[in-house]
Design an enzyme around this catalytic site. Sequence first.
Site, short mmCIF file in Angstrom:
data_model
loop_
_atom_site.label_atom_id
_atom_site.label_comp_id
_atom_site.label_asym_id
_atom_site.label_seq_id
_atom_site.Cartn_x
_atom_site.Cartn_y
_atom_site.Cartn_z
N ASP A 1 3.38 6.99 7.42
CA ASP A 1 4.27 5.85 7.48
C ASP A 1 3.35 5.84 5.83
OD1 ASP A 1 1.51 5.36 7.45
OD2 ASP A 1 2.08 3.47 9.14
N LYS B 1 8.30 1.96 4.50
CA LYS B 1 8.20 1.41 3.80
C LYS B 1 8.75 1.83 2.63
CE LYS B 1 6.19 -3.22 3.68
NZ LYS B 1 4.58 -3.10 3.30
N MET C 1 -6.60 -4.71 0.72
CA MET C 1 -4.99 -5.57 1.34
C MET C 1 -5.89 -6.71 -0.25
SD MET C 1 -4.29 -5.01 4.57
CE MET C 1 -5.94 -5.05 5.86
N1 SAH Z 1 -7.43 2.65 7.88
C1 SAH Z 1 -6.79 2.14 6.08
C2 SAH Z 1 -7.02 0.92 5.58
C3 SAH Z 1 -5.67 0.61 5.34
S1 SAH Z 1 -5.42 -1.22 4.48
C4 SAH Z 1 -8.45 2.79 5.52
O1 SAH Z 1 -9.18 2.98 6.64
O2 SAH Z 1 -8.83 3.26 4.84
C5 SAH Z 1 -4.32 -0.94 3.52
C6 SAH Z 1 -5.27 -1.07 2.54
O3 SAH Z 1 -5.88 0.00 1.95
C7 SAH Z 1 -4.43 -1.28 0.55
O4 SAH Z 1 -3.89 -1.91 0.50
C8 SAH Z 1 -5.81 -0.80 0.29
O5 SAH Z 1 -6.85 -1.64 -0.03
C9 SAH Z 1 -6.58 0.62 0.93
N2 SAH Z 1 -6.67 1.56 0.31
C10 SAH Z 1 -5.75 2.57 1.03
N3 SAH Z 1 -5.69 3.44 0.53
C11 SAH Z 1 -6.06 3.28 -0.97
C12 SAH Z 1 -6.81 4.36 -1.65
N4 SAH Z 1 -5.95 5.48 -1.98
N5 SAH Z 1 -7.48 3.88 -2.49
C13 SAH Z 1 -8.19 2.18 -2.94
N6 SAH Z 1 -7.54 1.70 -1.67
C14 SAH Z 1 -6.90 2.35 -1.01
#
Ligand code: SAH
Length: 487
Positions: free
Chosen positions: A33, A55, A170
């Site tokens: 995704d 999406k 998030m």
């Molecule tokens: N499993 C993922 C998190 C998924 S929830 C992990 O471990 O990173 C999705 C959220 O992750 C986003 O809303 C944001 O808060 C954060 N996120 C994911 N990629 C990011 C990035 N490159 N920079 C900052 N926040 C990020």
Amino acid sequence: MTVYLVGAGPGDPGLLTVRGRELLSRADVVVYDRLASPRLLDLAPESAERIDVGKAPDRASLGQAEINTLLVERGRGADTVVRLKGGDPFVFGRGGEEAEALAAAGIPFEVVPGVTSAVAAAAYAGIPVTHRGVSTHVTVVTGHEDPAKGETTVDWAALAAAGGTLVILMGAGRLGEITAGLLAGGLPADTPATAVRWGTTPRQQTVRAALGTIADAAIEAPAAVIVGDVAALDLSWFERRPLFGRRIAVTRAREQASELRARLEELGAEAVEVPAIVVKPKPFDLPDLGSYGWLVFTSANGVDAFFDRGLMPAGLDTRALGALRVAAIGPGTAERLRQRGVEADLMPERFVAESLVEAFPPPAGADEGVLIARAAAARDVLPDGLAERGYRVDILEVYETFAAEPDPEVVDWVRRGEVDAITFTSSSTVTNLMAVLGGVPDPQPAVVAIGPVTAETARETGLRVDAVATEHTIDGLVRALVDLLAG
Ligand code: SAH
């Protein structure tokens, strides 16, 4: 067969694990995704089925239940299924739900942890989430649940009381309510707070503020917000690299672009490819090599095409070169020869045809022959110059170049001047790109050329040339670019 829930890391494709790369390289099906870097998909075999469940502007994403069903269905087949998930699959990735569904259906699955954005976005902003003497614990919390509605399960007051480091994922859209909850719970308004958007990517953006003011910055997703005393630390490194935040157009043929792209990315740039040419080997009959004293290569492409013998099935055995001496126009060409087990006998001081002509010794005999392996349609400076010096010159056309069809979005960026610089590595990249663009971009981005000949071609097409590499190599080009943009 088996479904692998693989952490794709936070964005920087280099942060994929070795295990993840290995599984991707033999995947039959890849389910991904939005947050997984598109570059990672290139690691899967070309034949792998790629299923986007994220999406997109033109359609809704699959719901979690549908994704679970898809994984179970695919897992029933004989295929190796890789489910790529942003960051770590079990950190707010709903990977737990996918594993539950697979377990319930009796489908074998494995989990490959990934580098979570909760730690990596902070690290790339220069913030250690724990720090001796500053913070002894870190809490990762979802900001997705709306604290304004009473039904939240996140106890912001308790988190405020716990102190330490808080990493909110998030939470971008609800930062006002979240910070209000933390302030109400007793955290001082001047508690350091830093938001990192698109962390670990060339678009990374860091906003340093305090708990009382961070919401005013209206940061958009995806962002990680770090609250606590560590958020004031600024061991910044990623954003300090000389080309950070710069978008650079690479015009080389796709087959050759990766070296330049890697060098630019290492310096922090976002490298976008507008492959202006496609290189195609041309079948040829090998002449009697024993009748020549010299074999000349004017590009790494020429080396590849010559030794692969165009489209013929068997490559050339280097022993066929016998006593032939070999000349290379520059270090890139010489390096490619070395990879083929051939050490160049001659390389000019400046890596242009004119200099190569000068570098040749006088012919050994009246009829000493030079064979030039090169592209169809190339400049005559080299053959004419060597003939003038008394050599018998033959040209062997080993490859052809064609105009490529680059990504229209990238072409638009270049056309509208939405790149910081365009790099040219040969005259043909100039003429072909200009044919694609149909005119000089407005405003014109900086133009950097690998050498004087390429620069001249650029000027002839109406471009302003801002820098010319003093050493006519990829390294030299990168140096000129850095001097121009960062100097
Ligand atoms: N499993 C993922 C998190 C998924 S929830 C992990 O471990 O990173 C999705 C959220 O992750 C986003 O809303 C944001 O808060 C954060 N996120 C994911 N990629 C990011 C990035 N490159 N920079 C900052 N926040 C990020």
